[in-house]
Design a protein around this motif. Structure first.
Motif, mmCIF file in Angstrom:
data_model
loop_
_atom_site.group_PDB
_atom_site.id
_atom_site.type_symbol
_atom_site.label_atom_id
_atom_site.label_comp_id
_atom_site.label_asym_id
_atom_site.label_seq_id
_atom_site.Cartn_x
_atom_site.Cartn_y
_atom_site.Cartn_z
ATOM 1 N N ALA A 25 29.796 49.152 -50.481
ATOM 2 C CA ALA A 25 28.939 49.401 -51.644
ATOM 3 C C ALA A 25 28.444 50.844 -51.648
ATOM 4 O O ALA A 25 28.417 51.504 -52.705
ATOM 5 C CB ALA A 25 27.764 48.436 -51.645
ATOM 6 N N THR A 26 28.042 51.354 -50.484
ATOM 7 C CA THR A 26 27.549 52.731 -50.404
ATOM 8 C C THR A 26 28.633 53.718 -50.791
ATOM 9 O O THR A 26 28.387 54.685 -51.525
ATOM 10 C CB THR A 26 27.040 53.040 -48.983
ATOM 11 O OG1 THR A 26 25.946 52.173 -48.676
ATOM 12 C CG2 THR A 26 26.579 54.478 -48.865
ATOM 13 N N TRP A 27 29.841 53.495 -50.323
ATOM 14 C CA TRP A 27 30.925 54.425 -50.645
ATOM 15 C C TRP A 27 31.264 54.378 -52.132
ATOM 16 O O TRP A 27 31.533 55.412 -52.750
ATOM 17 C CB TRP A 27 32.158 54.124 -49.787
ATOM 18 C CG TRP A 27 31.951 54.481 -48.339
ATOM 19 C CD1 TRP A 27 30.777 54.796 -47.731
ATOM 20 C CD2 TRP A 27 32.957 54.562 -47.322
ATOM 21 N NE1 TRP A 27 30.978 55.066 -46.392
ATOM 22 C CE2 TRP A 27 32.305 54.927 -46.112
ATOM 23 C CE3 TRP A 27 34.323 54.346 -47.305
ATOM 24 C CZ2 TRP A 27 32.997 55.085 -44.910
ATOM 25 C CZ3 TRP A 27 35.022 54.509 -46.112
ATOM 26 C CH2 TRP A 27 34.365 54.876 -44.927
ATOM 27 N N ARG A 28 31.246 53.199 -52.739
ATOM 28 C CA ARG A 28 31.463 53.112 -54.190
ATOM 29 C C ARG A 28 30.377 53.890 -54.921
ATOM 30 O O ARG A 28 30.651 54.592 -55.899
ATOM 31 C CB ARG A 28 31.443 51.651 -54.656
ATOM 32 C CG ARG A 28 32.665 50.843 -54.301
ATOM 33 C CD ARG A 28 32.786 49.583 -55.161
ATOM 34 N NE ARG A 28 31.564 48.787 -55.182
ATOM 35 C CZ ARG A 28 31.249 47.860 -54.283
ATOM 36 N NH1 ARG A 28 32.089 47.618 -53.274
ATOM 37 N NH2 ARG A 28 30.139 47.167 -54.374
ATOM 38 N N ALA A 29 29.150 53.767 -54.437
ATOM 39 C CA ALA A 29 28.026 54.445 -55.077
ATOM 40 C C ALA A 29 28.209 55.957 -55.051
ATOM 41 O O ALA A 29 28.037 56.645 -56.074
ATOM 42 C CB ALA A 29 26.730 54.046 -54.379
ATOM 43 N N LEU A 30 28.538 56.506 -53.897
ATOM 44 C CA LEU A 30 28.705 57.951 -53.775
ATOM 45 C C LEU A 30 29.862 58.450 -54.634
ATOM 46 O O LEU A 30 29.777 59.525 -55.259
ATOM 47 C CB LEU A 30 28.926 58.331 -52.308
ATOM 48 C CG LEU A 30 27.706 58.196 -51.392
ATOM 49 C CD1 LEU A 30 28.114 58.313 -49.926
ATOM 50 C CD2 LEU A 30 26.643 59.243 -51.720
ATOM 51 N N ARG A 31 30.926 57.693 -54.686
ATOM 52 C CA ARG A 31 32.112 58.118 -55.434
ATOM 53 C C ARG A 31 31.893 58.071 -56.945
ATOM 54 O O ARG A 31 32.655 58.679 -57.701
ATOM 55 C CB ARG A 31 33.307 57.275 -55.020
ATOM 56 C CG ARG A 31 33.847 57.662 -53.644
ATOM 57 C CD ARG A 31 34.839 56.681 -53.096
ATOM 58 N NE ARG A 31 35.446 57.186 -51.857
ATOM 59 C CZ ARG A 31 35.910 56.422 -50.868
ATOM 60 N NH1 ARG A 31 35.836 55.098 -50.975
ATOM 61 N NH2 ARG A 31 36.440 56.969 -49.796
ATOM 62 N N VAL A 40 33.588 61.066 -48.295
ATOM 63 C CA VAL A 40 33.221 60.091 -49.337
ATOM 64 C C VAL A 40 32.382 60.846 -50.359
ATOM 65 O O VAL A 40 31.164 60.948 -50.225
ATOM 66 C CB VAL A 40 32.439 58.914 -48.730
ATOM 67 C CG1 VAL A 40 32.154 57.866 -49.793
ATOM 68 C CG2 VAL A 40 33.205 58.303 -47.567
ATOM 69 N N HIS A 41 33.006 61.377 -51.394
ATOM 70 C CA HIS A 41 32.372 62.380 -52.242
ATOM 71 C C HIS A 41 32.359 61.958 -53.711
ATOM 72 O O HIS A 41 33.049 61.025 -54.130
ATOM 73 C CB HIS A 41 33.127 63.703 -52.105
ATOM 74 C CG HIS A 41 34.593 63.558 -52.432
ATOM 75 N ND1 HIS A 41 35.077 63.657 -53.710
ATOM 76 C CD2 HIS A 41 35.660 63.291 -51.634
ATOM 77 C CE1 HIS A 41 36.390 63.459 -53.699
ATOM 78 N NE2 HIS A 41 36.770 63.232 -52.453
ATOM 79 N N GLY A 42 31.588 62.708 -54.493
ATOM 80 C CA GLY A 42 31.555 62.491 -55.931
ATOM 81 C C GLY A 42 32.689 63.206 -56.636
ATOM 82 O O GLY A 42 33.560 63.809 -56.010
ATOM 83 N N ARG A 43 32.660 63.156 -57.982
ATOM 84 C CA ARG A 43 33.731 63.796 -58.756
ATOM 85 C C ARG A 43 33.752 65.302 -58.489
ATOM 86 O O ARG A 43 34.812 65.921 -58.431
ATOM 87 C CB ARG A 43 33.530 63.503 -60.246
ATOM 88 C CG ARG A 43 33.692 62.021 -60.582
ATOM 89 C CD ARG A 43 33.481 61.750 -62.070
ATOM 90 N NE ARG A 43 33.617 60.320 -62.337
ATOM 91 C CZ ARG A 43 32.616 59.455 -62.323
ATOM 92 N NH1 ARG A 43 31.379 59.875 -62.035
ATOM 93 N NH2 ARG A 43 32.817 58.171 -62.574
#
Length: 770
Positions: free
Chosen positions: A476-482, A500-503
C-alpha cells in the motif's frame, strides 16, 4: 556477505566481538584510519554527536564515547565509496529495485542532486537551481497546501527541523508525519495526559541512584549499546535489573565492556539482568496491571498488620488524581485474565511486583516492544500507574524512561515537527515571523499513506529517512508513493525510497553529521536533543564527501526561498549563520532562553522537565492515575476465532544486530546466532513440533487481519523465511523488518497514537512452495 549458518552464540554482548565488528565495518568502508580518527571525536565537546541512537553521553571528556552501533553508523557515513550520478545512472530504477537494501546502502555517499528521467527510467545529474525550481513549481501549482506531505527523520538537527517546520507552516499546512509516528508516539500520548510531559523524566544521574531498573520490551545490546554501561554499573553496585521481554536477548543477560581493560584482558563479563521474565508478545499490559494489583494487595497486608505502608499515600494525596477509581477497578480485576494474557504465572507476576515494592528508587525503561501494539498507550499509562503507586516520579533515582531511537527524534518534536501543534506554539511562531500559521491538524504517517492512496496528497518531501522501507503495509505504501506527482528525498545515501518514486522525483544529497559544515559566517555546528532532554552541540570534522553537498539548513532555506517568493523570513541569512536560527528558536520556545550561550558548556544543557520537579502540567495540575479495563478486541483473538482450522501465531518484528532502523550494514545477527541470513523466523521448539516442521525448513508467512466489526478479512503474504529454533514463548514468532513490514495492515494501529502494530501481527505459517 558472510557464510550462511545458524550457530549458537554463547558469549556476552560487547567484548572482543564488538571490537572485531567495528574493525570489520571500518575496513569494509575503506576508512580504517580515517574512521578510527573520526570515532575519537564522537560525542566530544568539540566533536559531533553520534548519528546512531539518542542515548545520552556519560562523559564529554572521555576518549571513547561510542559503541559498536555508533561505529557502524560513522563508518557508513565516512565511507570511501561514492554514489556519483554515473554510478546511479548505470542502472535503470527497475534494475535498482531488484537490489537488496544492503546493496543499495553499499553504493556509498551520494555526491550531486539527481532528477528522475522517465524516458530512460534512470536518475540523472541536475543542478541545485533546477531542483529547487521544480519543487517550487510543483508546490505552488497545488490548489491546497494540504495536498503536500512533509516527512521528517529523527536524524534531522534542531536547526534544520525548526527551519523546515517554519517553511512548511508558512507554505500553509501542518502535514508533518515523522518517524515518531511509527515508534514512540504512544509514549508522548500516554505521558502527556498523566504527568504533563511527553518525555522521560530521568537523567543519567538517576541511573546512578536507582536501586531497581525495570526494562520493558527493549533490546539495548543491539539498539542502544551504551545503555548497557549504565545497567552494568547499576548491577555491580547492587541494583536490581528486572527485564521483561519475550526473547532472551544477550545484551540483557551478560555484557563485556570494550572500554574495561581488565574485563577485556581476562575475557570477563558482567551479568546484567538480576531477573528475567519472558512474557508472551503483547502481554505487558496484563503484567503491569497484575503488578499494580499485587502492590495494592501488599499494602492491604501491611495496613492490617500495622506495618509501614507499601503505597506512598502521602505522595498520592498531595500529587495525584484518580487513585480511588483506579483502586476500585483494580480490586474488581480477577487474576485469571491477567495470567492468561501475560503468558506468565501468577507467581511470576507477584515476584516481579514484590521486587518492585521492595525497592526505594525505581526507573522504568521501555522501547518499541511496548509502543507498537494496539493498546500501547494504555500500557504506558499502566507503567505510570505503577510508578505513581510508590512515588517513583519526580525524585532522585526514579522515573519514566522511554528510550528513543534516532539521535534527534525527540528534538525534532520539540522544534515543532508535529501534525497537531499546540495553539500557544503557533501563536508565538506567527508573532515572531509575522504570518498566520495554519491551525487545522495535519496527517500522521498512517494518514499520509492513506492521503496519497486516495489522491488527496500529490507531493511528498522527505527530510531524511527511508519512508518506503520504514512504513507498514509495504504494498500500500509503495502504491501511495508511486501515485504522487513529485517525490523528493533529502539524504546522504541511496535507499529503497529512492527507487519507489513519484511521476517526477528528486534525490538531494546533504552533508553528514561527521562533516565540516562551512557557511557564509564560517564553520557551523548544529544541536540535538537526546532521550533525556539534554541539548548539545555537534560539529563535524571530516571534509565533505562532495563539493556539491548542501547542509540540511541551507537546503531547507533555499527550498523555502524558491517556493515562498513573498515571505518576509530571511531564509538565506538564517542558513548562513546557525546562531541566528538558534536566536529565533529561543524567541519562539521559552525553554531555550540563552540557547547560544548554554550550548558552549561541555554536554550542553537540559531542557526543563516539569514532571521531574513534581510540577504537573496537566489540566488538573496533578499527576493522573489512568483506569483501563483488560482489552477485549485483540486482533490475534479475532483471527483465531475466524480460523480455527489453522494455528495462528503472534509475530513481532525486530532488528538484526547488523542493522539500525532500516539501514542494513550486513547480514549477521551475532547475538542471536544468525549469520548470512535476514529472512528468518524465530520459533519455539514445541511449536515447531506441533505444526510438523523443523528448524531449517523454509516457510511462507501470511498475516490475517479481521477488523473490529468482524466483517473484513484481509491477507498479506511474505515468502521464503528460514525457521530458526529459539528461546521464545509458545505461540509467538519474531522476524526482521523491513522484510516483514508487508504483513502489517495499514489500518491496524494503536488506539489514540496511531502507531502501526508491528509488534503484534496475527500470522500463519505454511511450508514454502506448499
Amino acid at each position: 556477505m558472510s557464510e550462511q549458518k545458524i550457530e549458537l552464540y554463547d558469549g556476552p554482548a560487547g567484548g572482543w566481538g564488538a571490537l572485531k565488528s567495528v574493525a570489520h565495518h571500518l575496513n569494509e568502508q575503506g576508512v580504517a584510519v580515517k574512521g578510527a580518527k573520526t570515532l575519537l571525536h564522537a560525542n566530544q565537546p568539540d566533536g559531533f554527536d553520534c548519528p546512531g541512537c539518542a542515548w545520552p553521553d556519560r562523559d564529554h571528556r572521555s576518549t571513547f564515547e561510542f559503541c559498536e552501533n555508533g561505529a557502524k553508523a560513522v563508518a557508513a557515513e565516512a565511507t570511501a565509496r561514492r554514489a556519483t550520478p554515473e554510478v546511479i545512472a548505470a542502472k535503470t530504477l527497475a534494475e535498482w529495485a531488484e537490489a537488496s537494501d544492503y546493496e543499495l546502502e553499499a553504493t556509498g555517499r551520494l555526491t550531486e542532486p539527481l532528477v528522475y528521467d522517465p524516458q530512460t527510467d534512470r536518475y540523472q545529474r541536475t543542478s541545485w537551481d533546477a531542483a529547487f525550481a521544480l519543487i517550487a513549481q510543483q508546490l505552488r501549482a497545488l490548489p491546497d497546501p494540504n495536498e503536500a506531505i512533509f516527512y521528517t527523520s529523527g536524524r534531522t538537527s534542531n536547526e534544520a527541523a525548526f527551519l523546515y517546520q517554519l517553511f512548511v507552516r508558512e507554505y500553509g499546512t501542518n502535514n508533518f508525519p515523522d518517524c515518531s509516528n511509527m515508534c514512540h508516539e504512544p509514549s508522548g500520548s500516554g505521558l502527556r495526559p498523566t504527568i504533563g510531559v511527553g518525555k522521560g523524566t530521568v537523567t543519567l544521574h538517576d541511573f546512578e541512584q536507582a536501586d531497581c531498573i525495570l526494562v520493558f520490551g527493549q533490546n539495548p545490546g543491539t539498539n542502544h549499546p551504551r545503555m548497557l554501561g549504565e545497567l552494568r554499573a547499576a548491577r555491580k553496585r547492587g541494583a536490581k535489573i528486572i527485564s521483561f521481554n519475550p526473547l532472551k536477548e544477550r545484551g540483557l543477560e551478560r555484557f563485556a565492556d570494550p572500554q574495561d581493560k581488565l574485563e577485556m584482558l581476562t575475557l570477563g563479563s558482567a551479568p546484567i539482568s538480576s531477573h528475567y521474565f519472558q512474557l508472551q508478545v503483547g502481554g505487558d499490559f496484563a503484567l503491569l496491571k497484575g503488578m499494580c494489583k499485587r502492590v495494592v494487595e501488599l499494602d492491604d497486608v501491611a495496613l492490617a498488620m500495622g506495618l509501614p505502608r507499601v503505597l506512598d499515600v502521602d505522595f498520592i494525596a498531595e500529587h495525584a488524581n484518580g487513585f480511588d477509581s483506579f483502586l476500585a477497578e483494580l480490586r474488581e480485576q480477577s487474576w485469571e485474565p491477567l495470567v492468561a494474557a501475560s503468558g506468565l504465572s501468577r507467581e511470576q507476576i507477584e515476584q516481579a511486583a514484590d521486587l518492585y515494592a521492595g525497592s526505594e528508587r525505581v526507573i522504568a525503561c521501555w522501547g518499541m516492544g511496548i509502543t507498537q501494539h494496539r493498546h500501547s498507550v494504555a500500557t504506558i499509562q499502566m507503567i505510570v500507574n505503577l510508578l505513581l503507586l510508590r512515588g517513583n516520579l519526580g525524585r532522585e533515582g526514579a522515573g519514566a524512561c522511554p528510550v528513543r531511537g534516532h539521535s534527534n527524534v525527540q528534538g525534532d518534536r520539540t522544534m515543532g515537527i508535529y501534525e497537531k501543534p499546540a495553539p500557544a506554539f503557533l501563536d508565538k511562531l506567527g508573532e515572531v515571523f509575522g504570518f498566520a500559521p495554519p491551525r487545522a491538524h495535519g496527517v500522521d504517517t498512517v494518514g499520509a499513506i492513506q492521503a496519497m492512496l486516495d489522491g488527496a496528497a500529490k507531493v511528498f518531501i522527505a527530510m531524511g529517512g527511508n519512508f518506503a522501507a520504514a512504513t507498514p503495509d509495504t504494498a500500500a505504501t509503495w502504491r501511495a508513493l508511486r501515485q504522487c506527482e513529485l517525490t523528493v528525498h533529502i539524504t546522504t545515501k541511496f535507499n529503497r525510497s529512492h527507487v519507489v518514486h513519484g511521476r517526477k522525483a528528486l534525490v538531494l544529497p546533504v552533508l553528514g553529521r561527521t562533516e565540516i559544515d562551512m557557511q557564509a559566517t564560517g564553520p557551523q555546528g548544529v544541536t540535538v536533543e537526546d532521550s533525556m532532554s539534554m541539548v548539545h552541540l555537534s560539529a563535524g570534522m571530516n571534509a565533505p564527501a562532495s563539493e556539491h553537498l548542501l547542509s540540511e539548513p541551507m537546503l531547507v532555506a533555499r527550498m523555502a526561498a524558491a517556493t515562498l517568493t513573498n515571505s518576509c523570513t530571511p531564509w538565506l541569512a538564517l542558513a548562513g549563520d546557525y546562531a541566528a536560527i538558534r536566536d529565533k528558536i529561543e524567541a519562539v520556545l521559552p525553554d531555550f532562553a540563552g540557547f547560544n550561550e548554554k550550548i558552549k558548556a561541555p554536554g550542553g544543557f537540559r531542557l526543563r522537565n516539569t514532571a521531574s520537579e513534581r510540577a504537573w502540567a496537566t489540566p488538573s495540575g496533578r499527576a493522573e492515575f489512568s483506569t483501563h479495563a483488560m482489552p477485549t478486541d485483540l486482533a490475534v483473538e479475532r483471527v483465531a476465532e475466524r480460523h480455527r482450522d489453522v494455528r495462528v501465531f503472534t509475530l513481532t518484528t525486530l532488528r538484526s544486530h547488523d542493522q539500525y532502523n532500516t539501514t542494513i550494514y550486513g547480514h549477521d545477527d551475532r547475538y542471536r546466532g544468525v549469520y548470512g541470513h535476514r529472512r528468518v523466523v524465530f520459533i519455539n521448539a514445541a511449536d515447531l513440533k506441533d505444526i510438523g516442521l523443523k528448524a531449517g525448513d523454509w516457510v511462507d508467512i501470511t498475516s490475517l487481519y479481521v477488523g473490529e466489526t468482524g466483517a473484513d478479512v484481509e491477507q498479506r503474504r511474505a515468502e521464503r523465511f528460514l525457521l530458526v529454533e529459539y528461546d521464545i514463548p509458545r505461540g509467538c514468532l519474531a522476524s526482521y523488518y523491513p522484510e516483514t513490514n508487508p504483513l502489517v495492515p495499514l489500518q491496524s494501529f494503536s488506539v489514540t497514537a496511531r502507531t502501526p502494530t508491528s509488534k503484534s501481527i496475527p500470522v500463519t505459517l505454511a511450508r514454502h512452495g506448499g
